[in-house]
Design a protein around this motif. Structure first.
Motif, PDB file in Angstrom:
ATOM      1  N   ARG A 142      -6.213  18.763   1.973  1.00  0.00           N
ATOM      2  CA  ARG A 142      -6.250  17.516   0.782  1.00  0.00           C
ATOM      3  C   ARG A 142      -6.420  15.819   2.609  1.00  0.00           C
ATOM      4  N   LEU A 143      -7.238  14.917   1.462  1.00  0.00           N
ATOM      5  CA  LEU A 143      -7.419  13.752   2.515  1.00  0.00           C
ATOM      6  C   LEU A 143      -6.284  12.976   2.324  1.00  0.00           C
ATOM      7  N   PRO A 144      -6.235  11.778   2.715  1.00  0.00           N
ATOM      8  CA  PRO A 144      -4.943  11.405   2.838  1.00  0.00           C
ATOM      9  C   PRO A 144      -5.294  10.033   2.397  1.00  0.00           C
ATOM     10  N   TYR A 145      -4.595   9.005   1.683  1.00  0.00           N
ATOM     11  CA  TYR A 145      -5.437   7.521   1.274  1.00  0.00           C
ATOM     12  C   TYR A 145      -4.477   6.412   0.806  1.00  0.00           C
ATOM     13  N   PHE A 146      -5.150   5.716   0.560  1.00  0.00           N
ATOM     14  CA  PHE A 146      -4.075   4.539   0.299  1.00  0.00           C
ATOM     15  C   PHE A 146      -4.040   4.031  -0.948  1.00  0.00           C
ATOM     16  N   GLU A 147      -2.904   3.580  -1.644  1.00  0.00           N
ATOM     17  CA  GLU A 147      -3.075   3.035  -3.417  1.00  0.00           C
ATOM     18  C   GLU A 147      -2.830   1.506  -2.932  1.00  0.00           C
ATOM     19  N   ASP A 148      -3.036  -0.363  -3.570  1.00  0.00           N
ATOM     20  CA  ASP A 148      -2.513  -1.184  -3.785  1.00  0.00           C
ATOM     21  C   ASP A 148      -1.452  -0.600  -4.986  1.00  0.00           C
ATOM     22  N   MET A 149      -0.045  -1.246  -4.520  1.00  0.00           N
ATOM     23  CA  MET A 149       0.910  -1.114  -5.432  1.00  0.00           C
ATOM     24  C   MET A 149       1.387  -2.271  -5.863  1.00  0.00           C
ATOM     25  N   GLU A 171       1.078  -1.560   0.104  1.00  0.00           N
ATOM     26  CA  GLU A 171      -0.292   0.038   0.067  1.00  0.00           C
ATOM     27  C   GLU A 171       0.640   1.343   0.166  1.00  0.00           C
ATOM     28  N   ARG A 182       0.807   5.379  -0.009  1.00  0.00           N
ATOM     29  CA  ARG A 182      -0.341   6.245   0.795  1.00  0.00           C
ATOM     30  C   ARG A 182       0.262   7.377  -0.006  1.00  0.00           C
ATOM     31  N   MET A 183      -1.061   8.637  -0.423  1.00  0.00           N
ATOM     32  CA  MET A 183      -1.362   9.167  -1.159  1.00  0.00           C
ATOM     33  C   MET A 183      -1.980  10.215  -0.426  1.00  0.00           C
ATOM     34  N   THR A 184      -1.700  11.389  -1.013  1.00  0.00           N
ATOM     35  CA  THR A 184      -3.051  12.276  -0.360  1.00  0.00           C
ATOM     36  C   THR A 184      -4.165  12.848  -1.854  1.00  0.00           C
ATOM     37  N   GLU A 185      -5.208  13.585  -1.301  1.00  0.00           N
ATOM     38  CA  GLU A 185      -5.334  14.693  -2.480  1.00  0.00           C
ATOM     39  C   GLU A 185      -4.356  15.828  -3.705  1.00  0.00           C
ATOM     40  N   LYS A 186      -4.822  15.698  -4.634  1.00  0.00           N
ATOM     41  CA  LYS A 186      -4.126  16.805  -5.906  1.00  0.00           C
ATOM     42  C   LYS A 186      -4.576  17.697  -5.033  1.00  0.00           C
ATOM     43  N   THR A 187      -6.084  18.226  -4.612  1.00  0.00           N
ATOM     44  CA  THR A 187      -6.302  19.756  -4.647  1.00  0.00           C
ATOM     45  C   THR A 187      -6.486  19.942  -3.647  1.00  0.00           C
TER      46      THR A 187
END
Lengths: 300, 181
Positions: A125-132, A114, A116-121
């Motif tokens: 901005r809220l954090p979220y996770f993405e499967d890589m 996973e 960790r990313m954040t919204e661009k704008t």
């Protein structure tokens, strides 16, 4: 005078490249002398096992190629000592100074993690996770060297890891294949072994046929065919007999590591670059001889 | 001129090809909601590991988990005078039923939190949540709670998997948003 000016203007073998090459060789001899006292160079390759679940063909191929096939000890006199392996393998354990064995393990696959990313704008901005997915390939080779003279044995590990989110597993495997060849060959290649571009002195040849024959020398030197080039240069020197043609013969002997002979042919010129280079090369040769390594010189 | 345009087009193509996959916003806009092109998230409570769903389940990374999607609700729809002061969104449970939107609602009358059909939620603020980042997680405060000390609170879930709201920020559930492409 004309020839002296000509030779001063022209460059011969690249000083930097040759100097680097000489330093690499000296370092190799030094480091091996420190590790293996006195210098031992005959080994017997005992075994090589796969400790992992996956077979790595290239590792097994290169071990076979370098430790068994290519490195067989032989006594031919026409061998360029600069290219000659400082270690060579025997078929019988009893005559060997060193017994070598090894194992390897290889894994490759995709790992999901996973990120960790954040919204661009936005202001908050809220954090979220993405499967890589990350592809990874890992190769570990362990070589053990045990010495007949009772010196404690040593192990050497070759560890290669390649991982990428963008590259495919196939691409990473190809990267490992390339890297492992270099690492295994390193045990045997005492030099950087790359042929350098050579600026050769201009030799004035009147005879057309001989001129054409001489024109092939540059290509032969670039391809590492020093003996063939040397034969032609010697022939030309016999006819032309100029400082430039003498230097050409010297260059061929120098590239073959026959420094004493090269020096004989360089006597006809008083060139600083040649003198400086040969001083370093002779130092290397003297050092090799002082630690018990007697090179065999190639003649043509 | 022609070469410049071509170069610019090529550059844009390269940029698009290697563009960062980072989301502009976690919300799915109206058009994409209609077309079904949803930005789906598995929303996991850090403490209990329950996943937001009509019937919450424990999170299991090896299995397919229920997902939700976020939609923006304009503050003007809340019916509150301070509604437009905040970024508010609805937490929609993705039930896969076309045309139907199910949202987490803090029902004032029933005094409980559950997932209900959006079209039946009145007043709207009951399903409007203010998201707040807290480290790697998000906390959701009901819009009513932002302006009213008696009503509205932070979304939470108990050990039995039941939704609730709490008044204290400390007690609020910390939700991990896992984006599923």
């Amino acid at each position: 005078m004309r020839y002296t000016i000509l030779l001063l203007v022209c460059h011969f073998v690249s000083i930097i490249a040759m100097a680097q090459s000489v330093e690499v060789r000296k370092y190799y001899l030094e480091s091996n002398h420190e590790t293996y006292k006195p210098m031992r160079h005959k080994f017997y390759f005992k075994s090589f096992d796969n400790k992992g679940k996956v077979k790595h063909e290239k590792t097994e191929q290169y071990i076979q190629e370098y430790f068994k096939d290519k490195s067989i000890c032989n006594n031919t006199s026409n061998k360029n000592w600069l290219k000659q392996e400082l270690f060579c393998s025997l078929s019988s354990e009893s005559e060997a100074d060193v017994v070598v064995s090894g194992t390897y393990s290889y894994t490759c696959g995709a790992n999901v993690f996973e990120k960790r990313m954040t919204e661009k704008t936005g202001t908050a901005r809220l954090p979220y996770f993405e499967d890589m997915t990350k592809n990874a390939a890992d190769l570990k080779i362990i070589l053990s060297f045990s010495y007949k003279d009772g010196t404690p044995s040593v192990t050497d590990t070759i560890s290669i890891t390649k991982a990428s989110e963008k590259k495919s597993l196939g691409e990473l495997e190809a990267d490992i294949d390339k890297a492992v060849k270099f690492k295994i060959a390193y045990y045997f290649d005492a030099t950087d072994a790359k042929s350098q571009y050579i600026n050769l002195p201009k030799v004035k040849i009147k005879d057309k046929a001989l001129k054409e024959e001489f024109a092939s020398v540059k290509g032969l030197l670039k391809n590492g065919e020093y003996v063939k080039a040397g034969v032609i240069c010697k022939k030309v020197n016999g006819i032309v007999n100029s400082p430039a043609s003498s230097v050409m013969v010297g260059i061929c002997y120098e590239l073959l590591g026959n420094y004493p002979k090269a020096n004989e042919y360089y006597k006809s010129v008083n060139d600083f670059h040649i003198k400086s280079r040969m001083k370093k090369s002779m130092k290397l040769l003297n050092y090799a001889e002082s630690i018990g390594y007697t090179p065999e010189f190639v003649e043509f | 001129m022609k070469n410049n345009l071509l170069l610019t087009a090529l550059l844009l193509l390269v940029m698009l090809r290697f563009a960062n996959a980072q989301l502009t916003s976690i919300t799915t806009d109206k058009a994409n909601v209609i077309s079904g092109n949803l930005k789906e998230f598995v929303i996991v409570d850090k403490a209990t590991q329950f996943v937001i769903a009509k019937e919450p389940v424990k999170y299991n990374a090896t299995k397919k988990m229920p997902t939700c999607y976020f939609t923006s609700i304009p503050g003007t729809e809340s019916g509150l005078t301070t509604g437009s002061d905040y970024r508010t969104l609805a937490i929609n449970a993705n039930l896969g039923i076309e045309g139907e939107h199910w949202v987490i609602t803090e029902n004032q009358d029933e005094k409980r939190v559950f997932i209900s059909r959006k079209k039946f939620v009145t007043p709207k603020y009951q399903c409007m949540w203010i998201p707040k980042a807290d480290g790697d997680n998000v906390v959701f405060l009901n819009l009513m709670g932002a302006t009213n000390t008696n009503w509205g609170g932070y979304l939470a879930i108990d050990d039995a998997g039941k939704f609730k709201t709490v008044k204290s920020f400390t007690e609020a559930s910390r939700w991990k948003l896992i984006y599923k492409k």
